[in-house]
Structure formats: C-alpha cells, structure tokens
Design a protein around this motif. Structure first.
Motif, PDB file in Angstrom:
ATOM      1  N   THR A  47       0.725  -1.128  -0.062  1.00 16.92           N
ATOM      2  CA  THR A  47      -0.033  -0.120  -0.214  1.00 16.92           C
ATOM      3  C   THR A  47       0.867   1.285  -0.009  1.00 16.92           C
ATOM      4  O   THR A  47       1.754   1.411   0.747  1.00 16.92           O
ATOM      5  CB  THR A  47      -1.008  -0.066   1.155  1.00 16.92           C
ATOM      6  OG1 THR A  47      -1.892  -1.303   1.374  1.00 16.92           O
ATOM      7  CG2 THR A  47      -1.844   1.406   1.344  1.00 16.92           C
ATOM      8  N   GLY A  48       0.562   2.002  -0.875  1.00 25.44           N
ATOM      9  CA  GLY A  48       1.169   3.282  -0.925  1.00 25.44           C
ATOM     10  C   GLY A  48       1.762   3.680  -2.315  1.00 25.44           C
ATOM     11  O   GLY A  48       1.662   3.161  -3.181  1.00 25.44           O
ATOM     12  N   PRO A  49       2.145   5.135  -2.398  1.00 24.52           N
ATOM     13  CA  PRO A  49       2.570   5.623  -3.678  1.00 24.52           C
ATOM     14  C   PRO A  49       4.187   5.143  -4.108  1.00 24.52           C
ATOM     15  O   PRO A  49       4.948   4.642  -3.211  1.00 24.52           O
ATOM     16  CB  PRO A  49       2.660   6.977  -3.697  1.00 24.52           C
ATOM     17  CG  PRO A  49       2.899   7.504  -2.008  1.00 24.52           C
ATOM     18  CD  PRO A  49       2.217   6.076  -1.662  1.00 24.52           C
ATOM     19  N   TYR A  50       4.462   4.838  -5.237  1.00 24.81           N
ATOM     20  CA  TYR A  50       5.677   4.464  -5.703  1.00 24.81           C
ATOM     21  C   TYR A  50       6.236   5.345  -6.973  1.00 24.81           C
ATOM     22  O   TYR A  50       5.394   5.746  -7.778  1.00 24.81           O
ATOM     23  CB  TYR A  50       5.957   3.167  -5.755  1.00 24.81           C
ATOM     24  CG  TYR A  50       5.102   2.666  -6.986  1.00 24.81           C
ATOM     25  CD1 TYR A  50       5.372   2.396  -8.191  1.00 24.81           C
ATOM     26  CD2 TYR A  50       3.502   2.164  -6.746  1.00 24.81           C
ATOM     27  CE1 TYR A  50       4.666   1.826  -9.355  1.00 24.81           C
ATOM     28  CE2 TYR A  50       2.895   1.315  -7.730  1.00 24.81           C
ATOM     29  CZ  TYR A  50       3.313   1.339  -8.876  1.00 24.81           C
ATOM     30  OH  TYR A  50       2.621   0.785  -9.868  1.00 24.81           O
ATOM     31  N   VAL A  51       7.398   5.414  -7.260  1.00 26.51           N
ATOM     32  CA  VAL A  51       8.013   6.098  -8.571  1.00 26.51           C
ATOM     33  C   VAL A  51       9.420   5.215  -8.817  1.00 26.51           C
ATOM     34  O   VAL A  51      10.133   4.512  -8.055  1.00 26.51           O
ATOM     35  CB  VAL A  51       8.405   7.548  -8.300  1.00 26.51           C
ATOM     36  CG1 VAL A  51       9.455   7.689  -6.905  1.00 26.51           C
ATOM     37  CG2 VAL A  51       8.832   8.182  -9.530  1.00 26.51           C
ATOM     38  N   GLY A  52       9.395   4.936 -10.208  1.00 26.50           N
ATOM     39  CA  GLY A  52      10.570   4.021 -10.586  1.00 26.50           C
ATOM     40  C   GLY A  52      11.151   4.583 -11.842  1.00 26.50           C
ATOM     41  O   GLY A  52      10.590   5.529 -12.699  1.00 26.50           O
ATOM     42  N   LEU A  53      11.981   3.445 -12.345  1.00 25.67           N
ATOM     43  CA  LEU A  53      12.703   3.745 -13.680  1.00 25.67           C
ATOM     44  C   LEU A  53      12.791   2.459 -14.442  1.00 25.67           C
ATOM     45  O   LEU A  53      12.690   1.260 -13.690  1.00 25.67           O
ATOM     46  CB  LEU A  53      14.105   4.049 -13.595  1.00 25.67           C
ATOM     47  CG  LEU A  53      14.304   5.557 -12.942  1.00 25.67           C
ATOM     48  CD1 LEU A  53      15.922   5.808 -12.906  1.00 25.67           C
ATOM     49  CD2 LEU A  53      13.849   6.653 -14.111  1.00 25.67           C
ATOM     50  N   ASN A  54      12.753   2.165 -15.789  1.00 25.21           N
ATOM     51  CA  ASN A  54      12.615   0.993 -16.398  1.00 25.21           C
ATOM     52  C   ASN A  54      13.457   1.126 -17.684  1.00 25.21           C
ATOM     53  O   ASN A  54      13.720   2.107 -18.224  1.00 25.21           O
ATOM     54  CB  ASN A  54      11.298   0.501 -16.781  1.00 25.21           C
ATOM     55  CG  ASN A  54      10.640   1.368 -17.723  1.00 25.21           C
ATOM     56  OD1 ASN A  54      10.687   1.420 -18.938  1.00 25.21           O
ATOM     57  ND2 ASN A  54       9.648   2.090 -17.110  1.00 25.21           N
ATOM     58  N   ILE A  55      14.067  -0.131 -18.102  1.00 27.24           N
ATOM     59  CA  ILE A  55      14.641  -0.208 -19.575  1.00 27.24           C
ATOM     60  C   ILE A  55      14.519  -1.522 -19.880  1.00 27.24           C
ATOM     61  O   ILE A  55      14.269  -2.647 -19.117  1.00 27.24           O
ATOM     62  CB  ILE A  55      16.150   0.068 -19.212  1.00 27.24           C
ATOM     63  CG1 ILE A  55      16.936   0.297 -20.856  1.00 27.24           C
ATOM     64  CG2 ILE A  55      16.978  -0.802 -18.468  1.00 27.24           C
ATOM     65  CD1 ILE A  55      18.241   0.848 -20.527  1.00 27.24           C
ATOM     66  N   GLY A  56      14.304  -1.509 -21.372  1.00 27.12           N
ATOM     67  CA  GLY A  56      13.981  -2.825 -21.938  1.00 27.12           C
ATOM     68  C   GLY A  56      14.354  -2.853 -23.351  1.00 27.12           C
ATOM     69  O   GLY A  56      14.880  -1.789 -24.077  1.00 27.12           O
ATOM     70  N   GLY A  57      13.723  -3.895 -24.162  1.00 29.05           N
ATOM     71  CA  GLY A  57      13.347  -3.571 -25.411  1.00 29.05           C
ATOM     72  C   GLY A  57      12.106  -4.031 -26.046  1.00 29.05           C
ATOM     73  O   GLY A  57      11.093  -4.321 -25.334  1.00 29.05           O
ATOM     74  N   GLY A  58      11.983  -3.556 -27.151  1.00 34.34           N
ATOM     75  CA  GLY A  58      10.566  -3.553 -27.805  1.00 34.34           C
ATOM     76  C   GLY A  58      10.626  -3.703 -29.475  1.00 34.34           C
ATOM     77  O   GLY A  58      11.816  -3.542 -30.070  1.00 34.34           O
ATOM     78  N   TRP A  59       9.802  -4.220 -29.953  1.00 29.56           N
ATOM     79  CA  TRP A  59       9.590  -4.432 -31.531  1.00 29.56           C
ATOM     80  C   TRP A  59       8.082  -4.160 -32.046  1.00 29.56           C
ATOM     81  O   TRP A  59       7.280  -4.319 -31.398  1.00 29.56           O
ATOM     82  CB  TRP A  59       9.875  -5.631 -31.852  1.00 29.56           C
ATOM     83  CG  TRP A  59       9.141  -6.981 -31.388  1.00 29.56           C
ATOM     84  CD1 TRP A  59       8.538  -7.602 -31.998  1.00 29.56           C
ATOM     85  CD2 TRP A  59       9.253  -7.542 -29.935  1.00 29.56           C
ATOM     86  NE1 TRP A  59       7.633  -8.632 -31.190  1.00 29.56           N
ATOM     87  CE2 TRP A  59       8.392  -8.540 -29.926  1.00 29.56           C
ATOM     88  CE3 TRP A  59       9.968  -7.216 -28.817  1.00 29.56           C
ATOM     89  CZ2 TRP A  59       8.162  -9.523 -29.023  1.00 29.56           C
ATOM     90  CZ3 TRP A  59       9.866  -8.284 -27.760  1.00 29.56           C
ATOM     91  CH2 TRP A  59       9.011  -9.053 -27.754  1.00 29.56           C
TER      92      TRP A  59
END
Length: 262
Positions: A43-55
């Motif tokens: 429970t609660g707010p969160y913030v973050g980063l992400n990286i990956g691949g796409g097609w």
C-alpha cells in the motif's frame, strides 16, 4: 556476661534480617519483548525507472500497398526506457490493486530491406509512447512477491511514410489505443522493489484517407485493377515490450514495529 549476651542477640537479629531479605523477589528492570513487524505491505505511492526492448509486430498491420508488395513480415526492434509512477492498495494479505502511468522513449523503427521497388513505405517509427493502466495482483511469500496483470489506455507518436503521386509524405500522428500485459515484482528491501514486465500495446491510425495515389487512381483508371490500389488501410501499430524496472515505495501507511514491555 551481659555484654556478651547483648552482642550475640544483635548478631542473631542481623542474620535473621539478611535471610528474610534474601527471600524477597529482586527488583530488576521489566523484560522487553520485540514484536516482529507486520509482513511487507504494497500500500502506498511509488516511483521508478525501467529499461528494456521492444519491437513492432508488422505481420498483422492492415496495410495495402498494391498487389501485395509489402514487407509486413518483418519485425522492427529497438530500445525502450522511461519512468513510471503509481499507487498500490493491498486490500487483503493476498490481493493488491493499483493504478500506474508510465512514459517511454524508444528507438523502435523500421529498417531497410523493403520489397517495394519504389521505396520504403512500410517503415514505421515510434519515438515515444505512454500508458495509463490498472493493476490487479496476488501477493505471495510473506507479501513480498507480487504477480500481477495490467491493462488500460495507451497513446504515442507513430511516424509512417505514405505514398503520394508526387512523392513520399511523412504521416506523423499522435494516436490512442490500448495496452495489456503482466509481470512479477519482488520487494527486496523495505522500500525497494524490482520488476520484470511484458506489455502489448496497439495504437490506432486516424485513417484519414487522404493519400494522393489512392484518390487519383480511380479517376485515371476507372476500369483497371489499378483503381483498386489503396495506400491507406486500417493501420494498427502493434508494439511488444519487455522491460525490467526498479521502484521506490513511499510506505506512508505501514505501521512501525511494536515494542512491548512485560
């Protein structure tokens, strides 16, 4: 003699007092017992980063460039990375619901090798896209492992060249659509979690039907098969992304550990 008897009496009284004091319970500090903190709460707010691949999945894009001369069998990949912001609510020890929005910058774009001798008209690029999604998950392993599904609204910019009687035009649109997927998230520290997530995103074309060749062909060749050429179809840009991310959780509603005294 009397003095000797008095000394013995006083000594006996002192010994008796010491024995009585030894029988009394010792006055010590109360015992302190540590009560373990509750299981991890999402429970609660969160913030973050992400990286990956796409097609881009081009096998199902509904584009008609004439007589089947297209390159829809190719997939076009690139790097995807961005930020996410969300809020979770753990409604029970097992179930978690939430809302998340993210914004992604990408290098996803079509490459060369098109089968069209007149140019690369299927080349599609997606410079950026974003989503607003709901999440529903199961919390396992003392609530630290979250397995979830997610889905909602998607939007993004799609750059797709179009064929014109006088040359090529760039059709750059900000399009809306939908997205769905799922992932797994692990809380490895009290305020930190790591996740792996897959998303399928479909952005719809505005289908404005203003391609020059598609308008001129029926006029110039009304009885010809050429009149059936159409370079504006019902296009859908379908994006697959696999990404890893890390989130920082602001556990505003998690109670502090309880210390009890006995």
């Amino acid at each position: 003699m009397k003095n000797t008897i008095s000394v013995l009496a006083i000594f006996s009284a002192l010994l008796a007092g010491s024995a009585s004091a030894a029988d009394l319970p010792a006055r010590t500090a109360p015992a302190v017992a540590f009560v373990p903190p509750p299981s991890f709460s999402w429970t609660g707010p969160y913030v973050g980063l992400n990286i990956g691949g796409g097609w881009i999945d081009r096998n199902h894009n509904n584009n008609n460039w004439g007589w089947g001369w297209n390159n829809n069998g190719n997939n076009s990949g690139g790097v995807v990375g961005g930020v996410q912001l969300g809020w979770n609510y753990q409604i029970s020890p097992l179930f978690v619901v939430g809302l998340e929005t993210d914004f992604q910058g990408t290098s996803i774009g079509g490459g060369g090798g098109n089968n069209n001798w007149w140019g690369d008209f299927n080349r599609v690029r997606v410079p950026w896209f974003g989503t607003v999604r709901g999440r529903v998950g199961l919390a396992l392993l003392d609530s630290r492992l979250l397995i979830y599904g997610t889905g909602g609204f998607a939007y993004g910019e799609v750059n797709r060249p179009t064929f014109s009687w006088w040359g090529n035009n760039n059709n750059n649109d900000v399009r809306g659509g939908w997205t769905a997927g799922g992932g797994v998230e692990w809380a490895f520290l009290p305020n930190w979690s790591a996740k792996i997530e897959y998303l399928y995103t479909e952005l719809n074309h505005n289908n404005n039907g203003n391609d020059s060749w598609g308008l001129i062909a029926p006029v110039l060749f009304p009885n010809s098969i050429i009149a059936g050429w159409n370079t504006n179809g019902n296009r859908h840009t379908r994006i697959n992304t696999v990404r890893a991310g890390v989130n920082y959780h602001f556990n505003l509603f998690t109670p502090a550990p309880v210390v009890a005294r006995y």
